[in-house]
Design an enzyme around this catalytic site. Structure first.
Site, PDB file in Angstrom:
ATOM      1  N   SER A 191      38.693  48.532  37.010  1.00 48.42           N
ATOM      2  CA  SER A 191      39.434  48.230  38.226  1.00 48.42           C
ATOM      3  C   SER A 191      39.502  49.480  39.106  1.00 48.42           C
ATOM      4  O   SER A 191      38.467  49.967  39.555  1.00 48.42           O
ATOM      5  CB  SER A 191      40.815  47.685  37.870  1.00 48.42           C
ATOM      6  OG  SER A 191      41.435  47.099  38.979  1.00 48.42           O
ATOM      7  N   GLU A 308      37.955  36.765  37.855  1.00 47.44           N
ATOM      8  CA  GLU A 308      38.734  37.971  38.095  1.00 47.44           C
ATOM      9  C   GLU A 308      40.087  37.676  38.738  1.00 47.44           C
ATOM     10  O   GLU A 308      41.131  38.166  38.303  1.00 47.44           O
ATOM     11  CB  GLU A 308      37.953  38.926  39.018  1.00 47.44           C
ATOM     12  CG  GLU A 308      36.657  39.472  38.444  1.00 47.44           C
ATOM     13  CD  GLU A 308      36.859  40.705  37.602  1.00 47.44           C
ATOM     14  OE1 GLU A 308      38.012  41.144  37.415  1.00 47.44           O
ATOM     15  OE2 GLU A 308      35.847  41.249  37.109  1.00 47.44           O
ATOM     16  N   HIS A 371      40.556  39.163  35.376  1.00 49.84           N
ATOM     17  CA  HIS A 371      40.510  40.613  35.504  1.00 49.84           C
ATOM     18  C   HIS A 371      41.195  41.251  34.297  1.00 49.84           C
ATOM     19  O   HIS A 371      42.327  40.895  33.968  1.00 49.84           O
ATOM     20  CB  HIS A 371      41.246  40.978  36.794  1.00 49.84           C
ATOM     21  CG  HIS A 371      41.085  42.375  37.266  1.00 49.84           C
ATOM     22  ND1 HIS A 371      39.892  42.875  37.732  1.00 49.84           N
ATOM     23  CD2 HIS A 371      41.983  43.394  37.387  1.00 49.84           C
ATOM     24  CE1 HIS A 371      40.069  44.126  38.128  1.00 49.84           C
ATOM     25  NE2 HIS A 371      41.324  44.472  37.915  1.00 49.84           N
TER      26      HIS A 371
END
Length: 440
Positions: A191, A308, A371
């Site tokens: 990320s 995600e 995610h």
């Protein structure tokens, strides 16, 4: 002393250029925690080399996380953190090593949207990769929020990224004392950490400090213009009122940050603050730099999850209807562009999409292939009972393969370093629980 030495108390010592450290031996791995890679951070100042010491410094407790506001992610198993423990003096790293040797090194940068997180969060622990795959693993704290990413005529841009470079310089100078090979460093992150890796691929200051790169669910277009950074910095300083920004109390600084950030839409719909394309540390947008051949010799691994945005939908249930399209726009399409442009300059590239689905739910939203669900599979921390609530049943076989594949990339395996070779994974549950690798 130039290498690890085991003493009678089952403690270990390693000699860095600044002084001698004592860590601990735990389950077949030697761990050094809270190692200062820079001098105590001065607010809005560039990182400086660590201050030497005499005698033996204990390195058996994690350093404090970077100063941060309460985040929205501490409910996720493996990302537990106490924001009240945050300090500005937080420029430390942690090392897990199997022992002496010339081993490949993984330097991992944590996620948290550039406003939260720590290299000590359980999801990022390096013991499995060290014990089972022979890697020396390093996790890093770096400055967050506007303490790390403010920008004006008096505040250098990208202090958080500059901290990361300082950590890589420490690794270059010292990792041999921990059994690592400074010429075999993989820089990886998830990320915000993955976005940082992309930034450092384009940053002249980081050139030569790592040999391979892995971007997990990065936001390739998650960068701010100088104009945006200066505007949010101006709002931040105005929120402090008459307080001098370098001497204001930390609580006031974080409150002013919250007010300044809340008044502006996040970068790419996700990042409250972001690295700045300032023309100096980042001479141009990292995607433009990669397209032009920046870091052209660096083998690259690019991974994303199939859903995600379901994590962000769990944080904001009203955004669930936007999840599918934004996964494509924010993560998938830019990842494909990045992989294609980098490969065009002759570098090996692997592009992997993870479909493993988490059963964990929040606010009525099941995470699915969201995610960060893949991160413990790649790092091996899915074996932690706490984190198994996130990965769910049936993750063990998939996790073994995913961890082995990631470790092979860090080791420089020819088979795992070439784009297009399958990442062979299995699942004992749904057929959609998979990781795939294919040309992009």
């Amino acid at each position: 002393m130039s290498a690890l030495a085991l003493d009678a108390g089952a403690q270990t010592k390693a000699a860095t250029r600044a002084g001698l450290l004592r860590g601990s031996r735990e389950d077949g791995v030697t761990v050094f925690r809270g190692v200062a890679y820079a001098a105590p951070a001065r607010r809005f100042a560039l990182p400086a080399p660590p201050v030497p010491w005499r005698g033996v410094r204990e390195a058996r407790a994690f350093g404090p996380p970077a100063a941060q506001r309460p985040g929205r992610m501490s409910w996720v198993p493996g990302l537990e953190i106490d924001p009240e423990a945050g300090r500005e003096n937080s420029l430390t790293l942690n090392v897990w090593t199997p022992g002496p040797g010339d081993r490949p090194v993984l330097v991992f940068l944590h996620g948290g949207a550039f406003v939260s997180g720590s290299g000590a969060q359980p999801m990022y622990r390096g013991d499995v990769l060290a014990r089972e795959h022979g890697l020396v693993v390093v996790t890093v704290n770096y400055r967050l929020g506007l303490l790390g990413f403010a920008c004006n005529d008096h505040i250098p841009a990208n202090l958080g990224l500059r901290d990361q470079v300082a950590a890589l310089e420490w690794v270059r100078a010292n990792i041999a004392a921990f059994g690592g090979d400074p010429d075999r460093v993989t820089l990886a992150g998830h990320s915000a950490g993955g976005t940082s890796v992309l930034a450092l691929m384009a940053a002249p200051a980081a050139r030569g400090l790592f040999a391979r790169a892995a971007l997990m669910s990065a936001l390739p277009y998650g960068f701010a213009s100088t104009e945006r950074a200066r505007a949010i910095t101006g709002a931040f300083l105005r929120s402090l009122g008459r307080a001098l920004p370098r001497s204001a109390r930390l609580r006031s600084v974080l409150g002013a940050e919250e007010a300044a950030v809340a008044a502006r839409p996040p970068v790419e719909g996700v990042l409250p603050v972001a690295p700045v394309v300032d023309g100096e540390f980042l001479p141009r947008h990292p995607m433009d730099a990669v397209r032009a051949g920046a870091a052209a010799r660096v083998p690259l691994l690019v991974t994303t999850a199939e859903e995600e945005m379901r994590l962000f939908a769990a944080l904001d249930p009203d955004g669930l209807s936007r999840a599918g399209v934004r996964t494509e726009v924010v993560f998938d399409r830019p990842a494909a562009e990045l992989a294609r442009w980098h490969r065009a300059h002759g570098a090996p590239v692997r592009r992997v999409r993870f479909g493993h689905r988490s059963p964990l739910a929040r606010a009525g939203v099941t995470l699915g292939a969201a995610h960060l669900v893949d991160v413990p599979l790649q790092l091996g921390t899915y074996q932690d009972e706490r984190i198994s609530r996130l990965t769910g049943p049936g993750a063990a076989a998939l996790g073994r393969d995913a961890t082995a594949a990631f470790a092979a990339f860090c080791q420089g395996s020819d088979n795992e370093g070439k784009e297009g070779r399958p990442c062979r994974t299995r699942s004992a549950s749904r057929s959609s629980d998979r990781a795939t690798s294919a040309p992009t």
